[in-house]
Design an enzyme around this catalytic site. Structure first.
Site, PDB file in Angstrom:
ATOM      1  N   ARG A 136       0.826  -1.213   0.000  1.00  0.00           N
ATOM      2  CA  ARG A 136       0.000   0.000   0.000  1.00  0.00           C
ATOM      3  C   ARG A 136       0.860   1.264   0.000  1.00  0.00           C
ATOM      4  O   ARG A 136       0.529   2.249  -0.655  1.00  0.00           O
ATOM      5  CB  ARG A 136      -0.955  -0.006   1.197  1.00  0.00           C
ATOM      6  CG  ARG A 136      -1.987   1.108   1.159  1.00  0.00           C
ATOM      7  CD  ARG A 136      -3.054   0.913   2.189  1.00  0.00           C
ATOM      8  NE  ARG A 136      -2.534   0.927   3.557  1.00  0.00           N
ATOM      9  CZ  ARG A 136      -3.269   0.728   4.644  1.00  0.00           C
ATOM     10  NH1 ARG A 136      -4.560   0.468   4.525  1.00  0.00           N
ATOM     11  NH2 ARG A 136      -2.724   0.744   5.845  1.00  0.00           N
ATOM     12  N   LYS A 239      -3.265   6.448   1.367  1.00  0.00           N
ATOM     13  CA  LYS A 239      -3.000   6.772   2.772  1.00  0.00           C
ATOM     14  C   LYS A 239      -1.963   7.895   2.829  1.00  0.00           C
ATOM     15  O   LYS A 239      -0.834   7.728   3.293  1.00  0.00           O
ATOM     16  CB  LYS A 239      -2.531   5.540   3.544  1.00  0.00           C
ATOM     17  CG  LYS A 239      -2.687   5.685   5.058  1.00  0.00           C
ATOM     18  CD  LYS A 239      -2.461   4.345   5.759  1.00  0.00           C
ATOM     19  CE  LYS A 239      -2.599   4.475   7.263  1.00  0.00           C
ATOM     20  NZ  LYS A 239      -3.976   4.780   7.690  1.00  0.00           N
TER      21      LYS A 239
END
Length: 394
Positions: A136, A239
């Site tokens: 991620r 994120k």
């Protein structure tokens, strides 16, 4: 010496004294310009020597904060031109040397991860799916035109940080060591563009429950009707640091009214649930669990992904589909997931002045409780791990 050997030689959890650090300017300007760590390599013996006599720690009073910040962090740097990351090293937790013209401070090149290390029922300290966090961060770095750290460097950084801060891992069932890998555009730049250099830092802290009421105390959510967290084609699925401060204005207002947090709606129609400020959301009707799909507007949570797979393995039908507010208000229960919150039952949902109560006040709902027990059982090695999600550090 291997990480396992290092960990085995360390004492049981104790209270450490944080080393003092100062940011030196002036003569350090050359070092700042090249973005190399100011400190030399810190050896295991030096880090151990800084430890002070143990003091009793009230592990039951841990909240989610920096009251017990790990004394050691890990840092590596990368020049954007050759895209080669330094080996990285451990050093005392402290300020980062950075120019006010650092790209991240002016244009926001910064992504981060959240993950936990825990003491397991088998007497080990383990991580949970750290490869997913590495993936991620790689995707987030590419979205922000940053140089992503290689997966092996990321994983090694996390494991070294855990081993160096083993004293800060709470006893089993008393909390966890929260790890924060942070990738920033640390190089100075004036015009808009990618940073000339990057810094990867991993720091940590001992933490307990995210919400004040306790881990399984149901939370009260307010549906936000004015602001949106993200929009199609935007950054909602990344994120990045910039996604989080904008939610504070609504979150703080909701908390003043007695709510735990807010849940956002889609920016197109104000009809479908998206996610809570810092966690994903699920609704339950019978044996069917639904959660908003990954379409770029919500974060692809590691806990979200794990709960979906775990619930399916336990016979639930899990659908990643748009979920309307009306459907949520008609559901049997609602819960949220995230690294920090784990699995948190929702006690009530309030929308346009109407409040929906789920289950008995103050009591966790059954599906959320079941999935919380199964997930934490895997994370703490109380239950077998057929998925291969747990990675021992020592």
């Amino acid at each position: 010496m291997s990480l396992a050997t290092q960990c085995s030689q360390l004492p049981a959890p104790m209270q450490l004294q944080r080393p003092s650090t100062r940011l030196h300017l002036g003569s350090g300007a050359t070092r700042l310009a090249t973005h190399k760590p100011q400190r030399g390599h810190v050896t295991r013996a030096q880090l151990t020597a800084e430890r002070q006599p143990a003091a009793e720690v009230d592990w039951d009073s841990l909240g989610f904060g920096l009251t017990r910040t790990g004394s050691t962090m890990w840092m590596a740097t990368c020049d954007a031109q050759d895209k080669q990351w330094s080996q990285g090293e451990l050093q005392p937790y402290g300020p980062l040397p950075m120019y006010p013209s650092a790209q991240s401070l002016n244009y926001g090149q910064a992504v981060f991860e959240g993950m936990k290390a825990q003491r397991s029922a088998q007497g080990r300290v383990v991580l949970f799916r750290p490869d997913c966090n590495a993936q991620r961060m790689h995707e987030g770095a590419e979205r922000l035109s940053m140089v992503p750290p290689p997966e092996d460097l990321f994983l090694d950084a996390v494991k070294q940080t855990v081993a160096a801060n083993i004293d800060f891992v709470p006893p089993q069932g008393k909390g966890s060591l929260y790890l924060r890998p942070l990738l920033i555009g640390s190089g100075p730049i004036l015009g808009l563009g990618p940073a000339p250099s990057y810094t990867l830092v991993v720091y940590c802290a001992s933490v307990g429950s995210y919400f004040k009421g306790g881990q399984l105390t149901p939370i009260d959510l307010l549906v936000e009707e004015r602001f949106h967290r993200s929009a199609p084609g935007g950054m909602g699925g990344t994120k990045c640091a910039g996604n989080y401060s904008p939610v504070l204005v609504t979150q703080l207002a909701a908390k003043k009214e007695g709510y735990s947090d807010v849940v956002y709606l889609d920016a197109k129609t104000d009809t479908f649930l998206e996610e809570v400020s810092s966690c994903n959301i699920f609704v339950v009707k019978g044996k069917t669990i639904r959660t908003p799909p990954l379409q770029g507007t919500i974060l692809p949570g590691v806990t979200r992904r794990s709960v979906i797979e775990l619930a399916r393995s336990r016979g639930y039908t899990v659908e990643e589909v748009p979920v309307t507010v009306e459907e949520a208000m008609q559901s049997d229960e609602v819960f949220t997931t995230g690294t920090a919150v784990v699995v948190s039952p929702v006690g009530s949902l309030t929308y346009q002045g109407k409040r929906k109560q789920y289950g008995e006040p103050g009591q966790p709902s059954p599906v959320a409780l079941e999935l919380y027990d199964q997930l934490t059982g895997l994370q703490q090695e109380r239950y077998p791990d057929p998925f291969g999600w747990v990675l021992p550090v020592c």
